[in-house]
Design a protein around this motif. Structure first.
Motif, PDB file in Angstrom:
ATOM      1  N   ARG A  84       0.951  -1.267  -0.011  1.00 37.36           N
ATOM      2  CA  ARG A  84      -0.144   0.053   0.075  1.00 37.36           C
ATOM      3  C   ARG A  84       0.894   1.240  -0.023  1.00 37.36           C
ATOM      4  O   ARG A  84       1.947   1.334   0.781  1.00 37.36           O
ATOM      5  N   ALA A  85       0.673   2.180  -0.906  1.00 34.41           N
ATOM      6  CA  ALA A  85       1.542   3.438  -0.926  1.00 34.41           C
ATOM      7  C   ALA A  85       0.624   4.618  -0.660  1.00 34.41           C
ATOM      8  O   ALA A  85      -0.456   4.596  -1.240  1.00 34.41           O
ATOM      9  N   LYS A  86       1.315   5.584  -0.075  1.00 30.55           N
ATOM     10  CA  LYS A  86       0.498   6.835   0.113  1.00 30.55           C
ATOM     11  C   LYS A  86       1.315   7.947  -0.284  1.00 30.55           C
ATOM     12  O   LYS A  86       2.803   7.886  -0.107  1.00 30.55           O
ATOM     13  N   THR A  87       0.993   8.989  -1.049  1.00 29.95           N
ATOM     14  CA  THR A  87       1.758  10.165  -1.581  1.00 29.95           C
ATOM     15  C   THR A  87       1.838  11.262  -0.506  1.00 29.95           C
ATOM     16  O   THR A  87       0.790  11.636   0.264  1.00 29.95           O
ATOM     17  N   LEU A  88       2.943  11.453  -0.375  1.00 34.18           N
ATOM     18  CA  LEU A  88       3.448  12.544   0.785  1.00 34.18           C
ATOM     19  C   LEU A  88       3.563  13.823   0.206  1.00 34.18           C
ATOM     20  O   LEU A  88       3.710  14.866   0.884  1.00 34.18           O
ATOM     21  N   GLY A  89       3.777  14.002  -1.185  1.00 30.28           N
ATOM     22  CA  GLY A  89       3.827  15.152  -1.746  1.00 30.28           C
ATOM     23  C   GLY A  89       5.479  15.318  -2.298  1.00 30.28           C
ATOM     24  O   GLY A  89       6.401  14.912  -1.516  1.00 30.28           O
ATOM     25  N   ARG A  90       5.839  16.139  -3.224  1.00 28.49           N
ATOM     26  CA  ARG A  90       7.250  16.557  -3.577  1.00 28.49           C
ATOM     27  C   ARG A  90       8.160  15.213  -3.967  1.00 28.49           C
ATOM     28  O   ARG A  90       9.154  15.191  -3.522  1.00 28.49           O
ATOM     29  N   GLY A  91       7.530  14.429  -4.611  1.00 31.31           N
ATOM     30  CA  GLY A  91       8.312  13.086  -5.064  1.00 31.31           C
ATOM     31  C   GLY A  91       8.414  11.970  -3.626  1.00 31.31           C
ATOM     32  O   GLY A  91       9.290  11.428  -3.925  1.00 31.31           O
ATOM     33  N   ARG A  92       7.776  12.352  -2.895  1.00 30.32           N
ATOM     34  CA  ARG A  92       7.825  11.561  -1.332  1.00 30.32           C
ATOM     35  C   ARG A  92       6.539  10.602  -1.423  1.00 30.32           C
ATOM     36  O   ARG A  92       5.459  11.004  -1.503  1.00 30.32           O
ATOM     37  N   ARG A 102       9.871   4.917   3.737  1.00 29.27           N
ATOM     38  CA  ARG A 102       9.770   6.185   3.144  1.00 29.27           C
ATOM     39  C   ARG A 102      10.839   6.359   1.865  1.00 29.27           C
ATOM     40  O   ARG A 102      11.890   6.030   2.027  1.00 29.27           O
ATOM     41  N   VAL A 103      10.039   6.479   0.734  1.00 26.00           N
ATOM     42  CA  VAL A 103      10.947   6.749  -0.674  1.00 26.00           C
ATOM     43  C   VAL A 103      10.746   7.787  -1.324  1.00 26.00           C
ATOM     44  O   VAL A 103       9.966   8.561  -1.182  1.00 26.00           O
ATOM     45  N   THR A 104      11.670   8.050  -2.281  1.00 24.76           N
ATOM     46  CA  THR A 104      11.582   9.311  -3.106  1.00 24.76           C
ATOM     47  C   THR A 104      11.607   8.863  -4.432  1.00 24.76           C
ATOM     48  O   THR A 104      12.392   7.801  -4.655  1.00 24.76           O
ATOM     49  N   ALA A 105      10.933   9.474  -5.705  1.00 25.57           N
ATOM     50  CA  ALA A 105      11.262   9.157  -6.848  1.00 25.57           C
ATOM     51  C   ALA A 105      10.864  10.344  -7.648  1.00 25.57           C
ATOM     52  O   ALA A 105       9.937  11.018  -7.338  1.00 25.57           O
ATOM     53  N   ARG A 106      11.499  10.339  -9.071  1.00 22.16           N
ATOM     54  CA  ARG A 106      11.332  11.556  -9.841  1.00 22.16           C
ATOM     55  C   ARG A 106      10.220  11.294 -10.541  1.00 22.16           C
ATOM     56  O   ARG A 106       9.555  12.377 -10.803  1.00 22.16           O
ATOM     57  N   GLU A 107       9.441  10.130 -10.652  1.00 24.25           N
ATOM     58  CA  GLU A 107       8.100  10.057 -11.187  1.00 24.25           C
ATOM     59  C   GLU A 107       7.258   8.877 -10.530  1.00 24.25           C
ATOM     60  O   GLU A 107       7.689   8.138  -9.436  1.00 24.25           O
ATOM     61  N   ILE A 108       5.961   9.330 -10.363  1.00 26.23           N
ATOM     62  CA  ILE A 108       5.128   8.290  -9.638  1.00 26.23           C
ATOM     63  C   ILE A 108       5.232   6.964 -10.143  1.00 26.23           C
ATOM     64  O   ILE A 108       5.140   6.787 -11.183  1.00 26.23           O
ATOM     65  N   PRO A 109       5.628   5.864  -9.317  1.00 22.95           N
ATOM     66  CA  PRO A 109       5.810   4.685  -9.431  1.00 22.95           C
ATOM     67  C   PRO A 109       4.344   3.965  -9.802  1.00 22.95           C
ATOM     68  O   PRO A 109       3.276   4.522  -9.562  1.00 22.95           O
ATOM     69  N   ASP A 110       4.753   3.089 -10.668  1.00 26.06           N
ATOM     70  CA  ASP A 110       3.388   2.253 -10.933  1.00 26.06           C
ATOM     71  C   ASP A 110       3.191   1.106 -10.155  1.00 26.06           C
ATOM     72  O   ASP A 110       3.761  -0.048 -10.079  1.00 26.06           O
ATOM     73  N   TRP A 111       2.564   1.582  -8.982  1.00 27.75           N
ATOM     74  CA  TRP A 111       2.499   0.856  -7.632  1.00 27.75           C
ATOM     75  C   TRP A 111       1.786  -0.618  -8.082  1.00 27.75           C
ATOM     76  O   TRP A 111       2.046  -1.626  -7.560  1.00 27.75           O
TER      77      TRP A 111
END
Length: 227
Positions: free
Chosen positions: A26-34, A79-88
């Motif tokens: 399960r993934a949750k967007t934290l904002g600013r690529g986090r 907690r991860v960072t990514a340049r693009e939204i991952p395909d969860w």
């Protein structure tokens, strides 16, 4: 001749495995690529290397997290960072496929494919390669009343380190019971609680030395991975 009952047992085992890894991620967007990623899977030696390797190969950098074992399950928060939204959805499908295969055939059955994916990704992102060898500080705490050996690692953040570390420890039959990851700027502090595969505390000098050298060598090796 194979008895028909054998196929029923096999189908039941696969069904049980499918149910055990339902909603594994399960993934949750934290904002600013986090992003905050929750992983809940049946635990086994080498599982953490599967998760960290897949995350890195999918363009994610693990900057924090808490990994723990509850009963026979790994309940992890990254907690991860990514340049693009991952395909969860695709990542979860791959994770389930890898975990199912590893549980049925052994971790060796998926290690090569994860390695290939990781190297392909890093070769396409040469900006990760620095060419410098940064200092690393490793402390082992094997005395005291704790049931696990505690490992503290302070160093510069480098790509794929957690994957290479968890992979190396699984090859040494060292189980990671818990782990905390914290990143401040470019500096990483990892704390691991580790045991032998059988759950016993690591106390022998030979095993402790192997553990320390594995960490030191892997940390420097990851500087050269993209090259």
């Amino acid at each position: 001749m194979v008895h028909p009952g054998c196929f029923e047992i096999l189908r039941k085992e696969r069904s049980d495995m499918k149910n055990a890894i339902h909603q594994a991620l399960r993934a949750k967007t934290l904002g600013r690529g986090r992003f905050e990623v929750h992983v809940d899977l049946p635990d086994f030696l080498g599982l953490l290397s599967v998760v960290t390797g897949l995350f890195t190969a999918c363009g994610m950098n693990i900057v924090g997290g808490k990994i723990r074992t509850v009963g026979k399950r790994a309940v992890d928060v990254f907690r991860v960072t990514a340049r693009e939204i991952p395909d969860w959805e695709k990542i979860e499908q791959d994770l389930v496929t890898f975990v199912t295969k590893a549980k049925q055939e052994g971790i060796e059955a998926v290690r090569d494919e994860i390695n290939e994916r990781l190297i392909d990704y890093l070769r396409g992102h040469r900006e990760f390669y620095s060419g410098r060898l940064y200092p690393i500080h490793v402390r082992l705490h094997s005395k005291g009343r704790a049931r696990e050996t505690i490992v503290d690692i302070h160093s510069q953040d480098t790509p794929a380190f957690l994957y290479e570390l968890t992979n190396a420890l699984s090859l040494l039959d060292i189980n990671i019971v818990r782990m905390q990851v914290a990143t401040r700027g470019d500096t990483v502090h990892d704390r691991l609680w580790v045991t032998h595969e059988d759950g016993k505390k690591i106390t022998s000098e030979d095993k402790l030395r192997a553990l320390q050298w594995a960490i030191l060598l892997i940390k420097q090796f990851t500087h050269l991975l993209p090259k």
